[in-house]
Structures are given as C-alpha cells and as structure tokens.
Design a protein around this motif. Structure first.
Motif, PDB file in Angstrom:
ATOM      1  N   ARG A   8      -1.348  15.727  14.341  1.00 48.47           N
ATOM      2  CA  ARG A   8      -0.264  14.816  14.690  1.00 48.47           C
ATOM      3  C   ARG A   8       1.053  15.463  14.304  1.00 48.47           C
TER       4      ARG A   8
ATOM      5  N   ASP B 169       2.917   8.970   6.844  1.00 45.04           N
ATOM      6  CA  ASP B 169       3.833   8.592   7.912  1.00 45.04           C
ATOM      7  C   ASP B 169       2.998   8.274   9.154  1.00 45.04           C
TER       8      ASP B 169
ATOM      9  N   ALA C  39     -12.501  -5.343   6.939  1.00 44.03           N
ATOM     10  CA  ALA C  39     -13.211  -4.094   6.601  1.00 44.03           C
ATOM     11  C   ALA C  39     -12.509  -3.559   5.359  1.00 44.03           C
ATOM     12  N   GLY C  40     -11.656  -2.530   5.507  1.00 43.10           N
ATOM     13  CA  GLY C  40     -10.932  -2.007   4.343  1.00 43.10           C
ATOM     14  C   GLY C  40      -9.730  -2.857   3.965  1.00 43.10           C
ATOM     15  N   GLY C  41      -9.261  -3.677   4.900  1.00 38.70           N
ATOM     16  CA  GLY C  41      -8.152  -4.578   4.605  1.00 38.70           C
ATOM     17  C   GLY C  41      -6.780  -3.920   4.561  1.00 38.70           C
ATOM     18  N   THR C  42      -6.687  -2.632   4.902  1.00 45.09           N
ATOM     19  CA  THR C  42      -5.394  -1.956   4.751  1.00 45.09           C
ATOM     20  C   THR C  42      -4.394  -2.338   5.847  1.00 45.09           C
ATOM     21  N   ASP C  43      -4.875  -2.909   6.919  1.00 53.61           N
ATOM     22  CA  ASP C  43      -3.978  -3.546   7.886  1.00 53.61           C
ATOM     23  C   ASP C  43      -3.946  -5.054   7.662  1.00 53.61           C
ATOM     24  N   VAL C  44      -5.121  -5.662   7.470  1.00 56.60           N
ATOM     25  CA  VAL C  44      -5.193  -7.118   7.324  1.00 56.60           C
ATOM     26  C   VAL C  44      -4.352  -7.607   6.142  1.00 56.60           C
TER      27      VAL C  44
ATOM     28  N   GLY D 163      -3.014   7.334   5.815  1.00 51.77           N
ATOM     29  CA  GLY D 163      -2.540   6.873   4.509  1.00 51.77           C
ATOM     30  C   GLY D 163      -2.742   7.850   3.369  1.00 51.77           C
TER      31      GLY D 163
ATOM     32  N   GLY E 226       0.782  -1.233   0.000  1.00 53.40           N
ATOM     33  CA  GLY E 226       0.000   0.000   0.000  1.00 53.40           C
ATOM     34  C   GLY E 226       0.810   1.277   0.000  1.00 53.40           C
TER      35      GLY E 226
ATOM     36  N   THR F 216     -11.127   2.109   7.271  1.00 55.77           N
ATOM     37  CA  THR F 216     -12.300   2.451   8.078  1.00 55.77           C
ATOM     38  C   THR F 216     -11.903   2.866   9.493  1.00 55.77           C
TER      39      THR F 216
ATOM     40  N   ASN G 175      -9.226   0.952  12.052  1.00 52.54           N
ATOM     41  CA  ASN G 175      -8.172   1.732  12.696  1.00 52.54           C
ATOM     42  C   ASN G 175      -8.201   1.496  14.213  1.00 52.54           C
TER      43      ASN G 175
ATOM     44  N   ILE H 162     -17.351  -5.143  16.164  1.00 53.25           N
ATOM     45  CA  ILE H 162     -18.018  -3.847  16.236  1.00 53.25           C
ATOM     46  C   ILE H 162     -19.011  -3.727  15.091  1.00 53.25           C
TER      47      ILE H 162
ATOM     48  N   ARG I  29      -9.719 -13.015  11.521  1.00 54.60           N
ATOM     49  CA  ARG I  29      -9.697 -11.575  11.308  1.00 54.60           C
ATOM     50  C   ARG I  29     -10.985 -11.164  10.615  1.00 54.60           C
ATOM     51  N   PHE I  30     -11.443  -9.958  10.951  1.00 54.72           N
ATOM     52  CA  PHE I  30     -12.550  -9.376  10.207  1.00 54.72           C
ATOM     53  C   PHE I  30     -11.947  -8.525   9.100  1.00 54.72           C
TER      54      PHE I  30
ATOM     55  N   ASP J 212      -4.505   7.198  13.933  1.00 48.08           N
ATOM     56  CA  ASP J 212      -4.818   8.619  13.830  1.00 48.08           C
ATOM     57  C   ASP J 212      -6.277   8.980  14.086  1.00 48.08           C
TER      58      ASP J 212
HETATM   59  C1  LIG Z   1       0.229   2.776   3.115  1.00 52.89           C
HETATM   60  C2  LIG Z   1      -0.487   2.799   4.424  1.00 52.89           C
HETATM   61  C3  LIG Z   1      -0.490   3.963   5.183  1.00 52.89           C
HETATM   62  C4  LIG Z   1      -1.140   3.997   6.411  1.00 52.89           C
HETATM   63  N1  LIG Z   1      -1.124   5.158   7.127  1.00 52.89           N
HETATM   64  C5  LIG Z   1      -1.757   5.234   8.318  1.00 52.89           C
HETATM   65  C6  LIG Z   1      -1.756   6.445   9.055  1.00 52.89           C
HETATM   66  O1  LIG Z   1      -1.216   7.465   8.626  1.00 52.89           O
HETATM   67  N2  LIG Z   1      -2.390   6.460  10.266  1.00 52.89           N
HETATM   68  C7  LIG Z   1      -3.026   5.365  10.756  1.00 52.89           C
HETATM   69  O2  LIG Z   1      -3.600   5.445  11.843  1.00 52.89           O
HETATM   70  N3  LIG Z   1      -3.038   4.197  10.065  1.00 52.89           N
HETATM   71  C8  LIG Z   1      -2.417   4.103   8.871  1.00 52.89           C
HETATM   72  N4  LIG Z   1      -2.432   2.924   8.163  1.00 52.89           N
HETATM   73  C9  LIG Z   1      -3.060   1.734   8.751  1.00 52.89           C
HETATM   74  C10 LIG Z   1      -4.502   1.445   8.286  1.00 52.89           C
HETATM   75  O3  LIG Z   1      -4.761   1.998   7.030  1.00 52.89           O
HETATM   76  C11 LIG Z   1      -5.543   1.944   9.287  1.00 52.89           C
HETATM   77  O4  LIG Z   1      -5.322   1.372  10.552  1.00 52.89           O
HETATM   78  C12 LIG Z   1      -6.973   1.665   8.809  1.00 52.89           C
HETATM   79  O5  LIG Z   1      -7.874   2.538   9.442  1.00 52.89           O
HETATM   80  C13 LIG Z   1      -7.427   0.231   9.033  1.00 52.89           C
HETATM   81  O6  LIG Z   1      -8.770   0.109   8.609  1.00 52.89           O
HETATM   82  P1  LIG Z   1      -9.252  -1.083   7.641  1.00 52.89           P
HETATM   83  O7  LIG Z   1     -10.704  -0.896   7.455  1.00 52.89           O
HETATM   84  O8  LIG Z   1      -8.420  -1.146   6.441  1.00 52.89           O
HETATM   85  O9  LIG Z   1      -8.955  -2.327   8.600  1.00 52.89           O
HETATM   86  P2  LIG Z   1      -8.743  -3.867   8.272  1.00 52.89           P
HETATM   87  O10 LIG Z   1      -7.387  -4.095   7.739  1.00 52.89           O
HETATM   88  O11 LIG Z   1      -9.895  -4.398   7.500  1.00 52.89           O
HETATM   89  O12 LIG Z   1      -8.841  -4.433   9.770  1.00 52.89           O
HETATM   90  C14 LIG Z   1      -7.879  -4.039  10.755  1.00 52.89           C
HETATM   91  C15 LIG Z   1      -8.114  -4.829  12.051  1.00 52.89           C
HETATM   92  O13 LIG Z   1      -9.356  -4.502  12.637  1.00 52.89           O
HETATM   93  C16 LIG Z   1     -10.186  -5.646  12.773  1.00 52.89           C
HETATM   94  N5  LIG Z   1     -11.535  -5.198  12.437  1.00 52.89           N
HETATM   95  C17 LIG Z   1     -11.918  -4.532  11.303  1.00 52.89           C
HETATM   96  N6  LIG Z   1     -13.233  -4.209  11.378  1.00 52.89           N
HETATM   97  C18 LIG Z   1     -13.680  -4.700  12.565  1.00 52.89           C
HETATM   98  C19 LIG Z   1     -14.944  -4.692  13.216  1.00 52.89           C
HETATM   99  N7  LIG Z   1     -16.019  -4.100  12.668  1.00 52.89           N
HETATM  100  N8  LIG Z   1     -15.056  -5.306  14.433  1.00 52.89           N
HETATM  101  C20 LIG Z   1     -13.952  -5.866  15.012  1.00 52.89           C
HETATM  102  N9  LIG Z   1     -12.736  -5.914  14.450  1.00 52.89           N
HETATM  103  C21 LIG Z   1     -12.604  -5.325  13.241  1.00 52.89           C
HETATM  104  C22 LIG Z   1      -9.610  -6.707  11.850  1.00 52.89           C
HETATM  105  O14 LIG Z   1      -9.861  -8.011  12.352  1.00 52.89           O
HETATM  106  C23 LIG Z   1      -8.141  -6.354  11.869  1.00 52.89           C
HETATM  107  O15 LIG Z   1      -7.504  -6.921  12.966  1.00 52.89           O
HETATM  108  C24 LIG Z   1      -1.810   2.845   6.906  1.00 52.89           C
HETATM  109  C25 LIG Z   1      -1.835   1.686   6.125  1.00 52.89           C
HETATM  110  C26 LIG Z   1      -1.188   1.658   4.897  1.00 52.89           C
HETATM  111  C27 LIG Z   1      -1.236   0.410   4.079  1.00 52.89           C
END
Ligand SMILES: Cc1cc2nc3c(=O)[nH]c(=O)nc-3n(C[C@H](O)[C@H](O)[C@H](O)COP(=O)(O)OP(=O)(O)OC[C@H]3O[C@@H](n4cnc5c(N)ncnc54)[C@H](O)[C@@H]3O)c2cc1C
Ligand code: FES
Ligand code: FES
Lengths: 160, 288
Positions: free
Chosen positions: B181, B189, B27-32, B98, A45, B107, B111, B163, B24-25, B120
C-alpha cells in the motif's frame, strides 16, 4: 440496562465485577477494579495508553468490552513490579534514561515493551520502533524510550 | 445494547435474523468498538462470535488450501508458517492493519465486512481467489470474497447472514502473491492506494494472474485487464507498462485529504508494477 457478571484473572488474582455491556475492559479495570494504571488517551485504538495483555496477547483495553474478559487472563501495569515493590528492569531503565515526562503513555509503553521482550529478547532498534508504533508519546520524542527498551533488553539478557 | 455470546453459527444467524434494530457481529471489535465509542453506531444487538467452536482454527482443506476461522487475529495469522509460506501476500496485507495491539484482535472477516474500500487485507484475498462460507437463515453458501463488499460500509450479506470461514485455494506450484500500500508514513495509516497481485508461472512465463486494487473505487476491485496485460509475458518492461496503464485506467478514485484522484490514479500504476515484480520473484522461489 442489565449488567453482566464477569469473572476473570487480573495479574494472577481472581476478580469479579458487574459490567454494563457497553463498558470497555479499560473502564472496568479503572472504575470497577480500581486499577487506574492503564490510561485512556484516545479510546479509539490509536494511542496504546490502555495496553494490557489478554490471554498473553497485547491489546488495547479500550477496544475490548469488559464482558469479553469472562474467563480470561488480564495483565496490567500493576502486575509489573515485584509484589515487594522491586521495579521490573524496564521500569528501572525508563527512570534511568528519563524515558518519561508527563508519564501518561508510560504504563502502556511498559506493558507493550515487556510483551516485545518476552517474544524477542534481542530486538533491533527498528523492531522496537515498529512494535511500539501504536504507542504514542507527546513528550519524549521516543528516542529515550527506545534507548531504555534496548538497554533493558541487554540487562535482561545479561541476567538470564 | 444487548450482548450475546453465540455458541454456534446457526445461533448467531438466528439471533441476527430475529433482531429488530441495528445488529453487529463482534470479532476483534477494532471497528465495532471504535464506532460504538464515537457514537457512530450503537448496536441494539451485538453478537460475539469468538466462543463458537473452531473460529480460532486455521486448517488445511482437502484440496490443499487453508480454511481460516473468523476469530483468527492478524497476529495469529502472521505466526502461521503454513499460510505464510503459501500466501505471503494475504498475510502481509493483514499484517499492515493497525498496530501490534490492533493485530492482537483484528480479523480478516471483520476487515472484509467492515466494507472499507481501503481495507488492507481485502485486495490480497481477492487476488488469491479466496471464498467465504456464508451462513444464514436459509443455510450455507460459498461466495467469492469480492462479492461481499458492495460500497463503503456496505456488504451483500442479507439479514441474519454472517461469514463462518474464509478459504484460500491450494497454492499450487510456481505461484506467488504480494500486497503493498502507499501511505505517507510507515505505520498506522489508511491506504491511499493498495494493490495485490497473485500469479503462477510456467517456466519464466506468467500462466495466470489476478490483480486487485484498493482505495481507488467504492470497493476493492478486481482488474482483469491488468491481469491480461501480463499473462503470457515474462514481466518485461512492455508488460509492466501495459499493466500500469491498465491499473490506472481501472482506477476511479475520489480526492480527499489522503490524496487527489490524479495522485491515486498515478500511484495505482506504480504499485501495480512493484507488486507484480514482488509476486513474480516469489513465484520464482524468492522467499522474502
Ligand atoms: C488504530 C486502528 C488502526 C487501524 N488500521 C487499519 C489499517 O491500517 N488497515 C485496515 O484495513 N484497517 C485498519 N483498522 C480497522 C480494523 O482494525 C480492521 O478493519 C479490522 O480488520 C476489523 O476486524 P475486527 O475483527 O476487529 O472487526 P469487528 O470490529 O469485530 O467487526 C467489523 C465489522 O465486520 C462485521 N463482522 C465481523 N465478523 C463478521 C462475520 N464473521 N460475519 C459477518 N460480519 C462480520 C461486524 O458486524 C462489523 O460490522 C484500524 C483500526 C484501528 C482501531
Ligand atoms: S486509549 Fe486505548 S488506544 Fe488510546
Ligand atoms: S511522557 Fe508524556 S505522553 Fe509520553
């Protein structure tokens, strides 16, 4: 590992493929659909080389699973030029401004820039730079890219 | 890895509760996906939440707040004029996550549940007194957001719990919130320190406040002493200095490549001042 059948629309055409659930949309585009324009620079990403539109939203296809594309619209760099081969104004301006060297980042930057201009036909330089902050380029130093996008925007505004 | 596309929260909870391995659940998958691709976490069961009815919606609560679905992306939140008008600090926190591409997917709930102390969007949610609806095998409960993360990568959610929505309270009159921040560059960052302030005014005087800090402890923390330092004041210099001192005192950061503990402690004070001033200006009607 059992594969999952996925139906989606890519650049307007209906497509079907079988995806391992661990495969990303980027893997599926490249390996199952032979659409190798989208690149994998990092797989995490950070670089944007894999940028595509998913139901109209700019995303990194390396952070989307192939199985998530079920029923969705995907737009890639391959859909950017006219079917007859005529280049999109952004593509022309990238060539004109020499906004690419190795070209690895270019498909992602073009897709991302097109998404920007669709929402904001008259962006400031700052807006272009922020919008493209997730698209890394190791060659050009960005200035030529930003100038090409600004020039293409002006061109598109003139044509409209 | 088994991929499930849940059609309801109770189905998602049921699959998770019955899953023997790593779950794992999605959502947006950006951590998963990052964790999956790097080999850090390969879930045995991955439960996609994005097809559950209502998860893409943002709706008004009967109390005048906002209920935000767990599949609403940062980009969608940022485009929502109503939430932005009421809770600009929450929206700007999520907006810092991001790149444009990451915003298209990431989402609030992801986060929060990823459990990063530097997340954040979380300080803004904590300062806003947001609550989450948790659904699990034993039914639903409402929990303040600050009770969800328990340490880096850890949450208080039990087996099978997830959630279902995030609820922001009614903004009310003369209120404002903000998040900022510190990072060494302008984009892309991870926060060295993050700070959110939410306050309401009676005339010029701060009637109530909540201050939250990110990246200075194992979880995002609520700092009641920092809030107490500005309540009853018009945010004069003495109040700002007391606020900064309370923020520094509450910080117990680690030293890492992003900053030393001393630097983070100092920045916690600097940000608390700036963010309180931004929230105060918004409460007085400044719409920036
Ligand atoms: C390039 C890049 C830059 C980034 N920059 C930042 C940044 O600047 N600041 C920052 O804070 N983060 C950053 N992130 C991290 C990430 O994008 C955030 O944490 C994002 O909000 C995760 O949301 P998601 O929907 O993608 O989560 P997912 O990857 O779908 O899920 C993340 C975790 O939450 C759990 N989960 C998801 N939804 C639920 C639910 N409804 N109930 C229970 N558990 C749940 C999942 O099981 C998993 O463990 C970055 C990531 C990337 C790849
Ligand atoms: S390959 Fe997807 S962001 Fe780098
Ligand atoms: S042209 Fe080589 S990475 Fe951009």
């Amino acid at each position: 590992m059992s594969k999952i059948h996925v139906s989606a629309t890519v650049n307007g055409d209906p497509v079907e493929f079988l995806a391992d659930p661990r495969e990303t949309l980027l893997d599926c585009l490249r390996d199952h659909l032979d659409l190798t324009g989208s690149k994998e620079g990092c797989g995490t990403g950070d670089c944007g080389a894999c940028s595509v539109l998913l139901d109209g939203r700019l995303v990194c296809s390396c952070l989307v699973l192939g199985v998530e594309a079920e029923g969705k619209r995907v737009e890639t760099i391959e859909g950017m030029a006219e079917p007859g081969g005529e280049l999109h104004p952004l593509q022309r301006k990238f060539i004109e401004h020499a906004a690419l060297q190795c070209g690895f980042c270019t498909p992602g930057i073009l897709v991302a820039s097109k998404a920007l201009l669709a929402r904001n036909p008259d962006p400031t330089e700052e807006e272009v730079r922020y919008w493209l902050a997730g698209n890394l380029c190791r060659c050009t130093g960005y200035d030529k890219i930003v100038r090409a996008v600004m020039d293409a925007a002006a061109d598109l505004r003139g044509a409209a | 890895m088994r991929y499930h596309c849940a059609k309801s929260f109770s189905e998602a909870a049921e699959i998770a509760a019955g899953a023997p391995g790593i779950t794992r659940f999605l959502a947006g998958g950006t951590d998963v996906l990052v964790q999956l691709r790097s080999g850090l976490v390969t879930p045995d069961d991955l439960i996609d939440l994005k097809q559950i009815p209502g998860v893409h919606d943002i709706s008004r609560t009967p109390e005048g707040g906002w209920r935000i679905g767990v599949a609403v992306s940062g980009a969608e939140l940022g485009e929502h004029a109503g939430v932005k008008a009421d809770w600009p600090g929450v929206v700007e926190g999520m907006g810092l996550v991001g790149s444009t591409q990451v915003q298209g997917r990431a989402t609030l709930a992801g986060n929060l549940c990823n459990g990063s102390p530097a997340a954040d969007s979380v300080p803004g949610l904590v300062a806003a007194e947001a609550r989450v609806t948790v659904i699990g095998p034993n039914g639903a409960r409402e929990v303040p957001v600050e009770e969800i993360p328990t340490g880096p990568g850890k949450t208080s959610l039990g087996p099978g719990e997830l959630i279902a929505a995030i609820t922001l309270p009614a903004r009310g009159a003369a209120g404002g919130d903000a998040y900022q921040r510190f990072i060494p560059r302008t984009e892309m960052d991870i926060a060295v320190v993050g700070c959110a302030v939410n306050l309401t005014l009676t005339g010029e005087t701060i009637a109530a406040a909540r201050v939250a800090l990110g990246a200075v402890a194992p979880t995002v923390i609520l700092v009641p002493e920092a809030a107490a330092a500005i309540v009853g004041t018009a945010l004069d210099d003495a109040a700002l200095e007391a606020l900064a001192a309370a923020a520094r005192a509450a910080a117990s950061p680690i030293s890492d490549k992003r900053g030393t503990a001393e630097f983070r402690t100092h920045v916690a004070g600097v940000l608390a001042r700036r963010v309180a001033q931004a929230a105060y200006a918004r409460a007085k009607g400044d719409t920036k």
